[in-house]
Design a protein around this motif. Sequence first.
Motif, mmCIF file in Angstrom:
data_model
loop_
_atom_site.group_PDB
_atom_site.id
_atom_site.type_symbol
_atom_site.label_atom_id
_atom_site.label_comp_id
_atom_site.label_asym_id
_atom_site.label_seq_id
_atom_site.Cartn_x
_atom_site.Cartn_y
_atom_site.Cartn_z
ATOM 1 N N VAL A 282 0.693 -1.210 -0.002
ATOM 2 C CA VAL A 282 0.146 0.053 -0.147
ATOM 3 C C VAL A 282 1.010 1.143 -0.104
ATOM 4 C CG1 VAL A 282 -1.545 1.511 1.348
ATOM 5 C CG2 VAL A 282 -2.004 -0.913 1.244
ATOM 6 N N SER A 283 0.721 2.190 -0.934
ATOM 7 C CA SER A 283 1.248 3.372 -0.969
ATOM 8 C C SER A 283 0.636 4.619 -1.103
ATOM 9 C CB SER A 283 2.270 3.240 -2.244
ATOM 10 O OG SER A 283 1.624 3.288 -3.298
ATOM 11 N N ARG A 284 1.050 5.736 -0.739
ATOM 12 C CA ARG A 284 0.398 6.929 -0.897
ATOM 13 C C ARG A 284 1.108 7.922 -1.839
ATOM 14 N NH1 ARG A 284 1.979 8.890 3.468
ATOM 15 N NH2 ARG A 284 3.186 10.704 2.755
ATOM 16 N N SER A 285 0.026 8.549 -2.834
ATOM 17 C CA SER A 285 0.714 9.369 -3.624
ATOM 18 C C SER A 285 -0.438 10.576 -3.988
ATOM 19 C CB SER A 285 1.199 9.042 -4.804
ATOM 20 O OG SER A 285 1.861 9.787 -5.697
ATOM 21 N N SER A 286 -0.008 11.773 -3.528
ATOM 22 C CA SER A 286 -1.051 13.060 -3.847
ATOM 23 C C SER A 286 -1.916 12.787 -3.095
ATOM 24 C CB SER A 286 -1.353 13.145 -5.464
ATOM 25 O OG SER A 286 -0.217 13.319 -6.181
ATOM 26 N N GLY A 287 -1.850 12.284 -1.955
ATOM 27 C CA GLY A 287 -3.241 12.147 -1.014
ATOM 28 C C GLY A 287 -4.027 11.024 -1.119
ATOM 29 N N ARG A 288 -3.618 10.101 -2.121
ATOM 30 C CA ARG A 288 -4.477 8.995 -2.343
ATOM 31 C C ARG A 288 -3.755 7.563 -2.046
ATOM 32 N NH1 ARG A 288 -9.297 10.901 -2.965
ATOM 33 N NH2 ARG A 288 -10.092 8.872 -3.664
ATOM 34 N N LEU A 289 -4.544 6.685 -1.465
ATOM 35 C CA LEU A 289 -3.845 5.361 -1.267
ATOM 36 C C LEU A 289 -4.067 4.399 -2.602
ATOM 37 C CD1 LEU A 289 -5.145 4.615 2.444
ATOM 38 C CD2 LEU A 289 -2.906 5.807 1.580
ATOM 39 N N THR A 290 -3.158 3.317 -2.800
ATOM 40 C CA THR A 290 -3.494 2.585 -3.586
ATOM 41 C C THR A 290 -2.773 1.071 -3.283
ATOM 42 O OG1 THR A 290 -1.164 3.274 -4.809
ATOM 43 C CG2 THR A 290 -3.186 4.059 -5.711
ATOM 44 N N VAL A 291 -3.302 0.057 -3.762
ATOM 45 C CA VAL A 291 -2.705 -1.253 -3.460
ATOM 46 C C VAL A 291 -2.160 -1.688 -4.700
ATOM 47 C CG1 VAL A 291 -3.047 -3.680 -2.778
ATOM 48 C CG2 VAL A 291 -4.493 -1.707 -1.639
ATOM 49 N N GLU A 292 -0.679 -2.009 -4.439
ATOM 50 C CA GLU A 292 0.123 -2.890 -5.698
ATOM 51 C C GLU A 292 0.249 -4.440 -5.452
ATOM 52 O OE1 GLU A 292 3.762 -1.062 -5.792
ATOM 53 O OE2 GLU A 292 2.824 1.017 -6.025
ATOM 54 N N SER A 293 -0.475 -5.146 -6.140
ATOM 55 C CA SER A 293 -0.424 -6.539 -5.776
ATOM 56 C C SER A 293 0.608 -7.381 -6.687
ATOM 57 C CB SER A 293 -1.712 -7.222 -6.067
ATOM 58 O OG SER A 293 -2.031 -8.512 -5.838
ATOM 59 N N GLY A 294 1.362 -8.269 -6.029
ATOM 60 C CA GLY A 294 2.201 -9.261 -6.775
ATOM 61 C C GLY A 294 1.584 -10.346 -7.619
ATOM 62 N N SER A 295 0.059 -10.561 -7.295
ATOM 63 C CA SER A 295 -0.643 -11.445 -7.778
ATOM 64 C C SER A 295 -1.847 -11.147 -8.188
ATOM 65 C CB SER A 295 -0.753 -12.739 -6.769
ATOM 66 O OG SER A 295 -1.207 -12.086 -5.865
ATOM 67 N N PRO A 296 -2.311 -11.488 -9.260
ATOM 68 C CA PRO A 296 -3.666 -11.264 -9.874
ATOM 69 C C PRO A 296 -4.977 -11.214 -8.860
ATOM 70 C CG PRO A 296 -3.001 -13.404 -10.876
ATOM 71 C CD PRO A 296 -2.033 -13.015 -10.142
ATOM 72 N N ALA A 297 -5.803 -10.430 -9.022
ATOM 73 C CA ALA A 297 -6.995 -10.499 -8.179
ATOM 74 C C ALA A 297 -7.682 -11.713 -8.209
ATOM 75 C CB ALA A 297 -7.775 -9.302 -8.321
ATOM 76 N N LYS A 298 -8.417 -12.324 -6.981
ATOM 77 C CA LYS A 298 -9.098 -13.374 -7.179
ATOM 78 C C LYS A 298 -10.120 -13.178 -8.082
ATOM 79 C CE LYS A 298 -12.097 -15.811 -4.084
ATOM 80 N NZ LYS A 298 -12.770 -15.894 -2.710
ATOM 81 N N PRO A 299 -10.420 -14.022 -9.140
ATOM 82 C CA PRO A 299 -11.732 -13.747 -9.933
ATOM 83 C C PRO A 299 -12.982 -14.041 -9.231
ATOM 84 C CG PRO A 299 -10.506 -15.973 -10.264
ATOM 85 C CD PRO A 299 -9.759 -15.190 -9.147
#
Length: 300
Positions: A282-299
Amino acid sequence: MRLMEALLDRCDFPLPGAAVNVAVSGGADSFALLALATTAGLNVTAFHVDHGLREGSDLEAETVAKAAARFEARFESLAVRLDPGPDLEARARAARYSVLPPAVMTGHTMDDQAETVLLNLLRGAGLDGLAGIKRDPSRPLLGLRRSETEALCLEEGLAVLKDPTNDDPRFLRNRVRHELIPLLSDIAGRDVVPVLARQADLLRDEATLLDQLSARLDPTDARGLREAPLPLVRRALRKWLRDPEQGGDDEAHPPSSAEVARVIEVVLGAATACELSGARRVSRSSGRLTVESGSPAKPR
């Protein structure tokens, strides 16, 4: 008044004629569920799952089939195969539900509710865990005691199957059932099962309210989160991190309190990013949080 009629008044069944599926292991709780559901005028299909863990377990399906025929319910026999090893109870449950139809009714009672609350407390669960088993149409017997389902089976002449694993102290639930709850009742000087069940109902109402309030928050808006009450922030972030679109799993255990705390550090500006389980970040940039995933999301 017959016991059957007295217990029906405390069950949460749909209107007569509704088609329902019930899981029937052959124990007192599930046999009582079968008997009560059919007596309530429901259109019942009974499902028995053989886990293949005991010699002769395949013969148990015959006992359940006879009971289903007696109460004029349809019957289906299912089978799964499990290897001995750790987490057997959890793996058996997962395998069982993988073959049972969705929203199948189960014979969980008030005693199961009390055990679940204590198990979740021992595991360090928060408010949602202490709210115990959710009351919904799939668990119509939560208002009954295990002693009552046993008495009903005796009155109806049902040959209840005994599962020896229910007495095996290797399983934590069995120690809670046979050791902890009797000890707590002795210390309290009263039966603690209704007390724990009542507390679960109260906490579930509060958890529902907090869910409604936290749903108003944008979990990606760091500034908005900083201005919100911390309990709501925690719930909003926990739900966000479980979202399959964020690489989470909404059917698994929620993120740990330590993980949520790390994300809150990012929200507060004490860190610009943090690592989570499942190769996520989880990172913050310009006041917004985003999630970076090392694996594809569960279908879905």
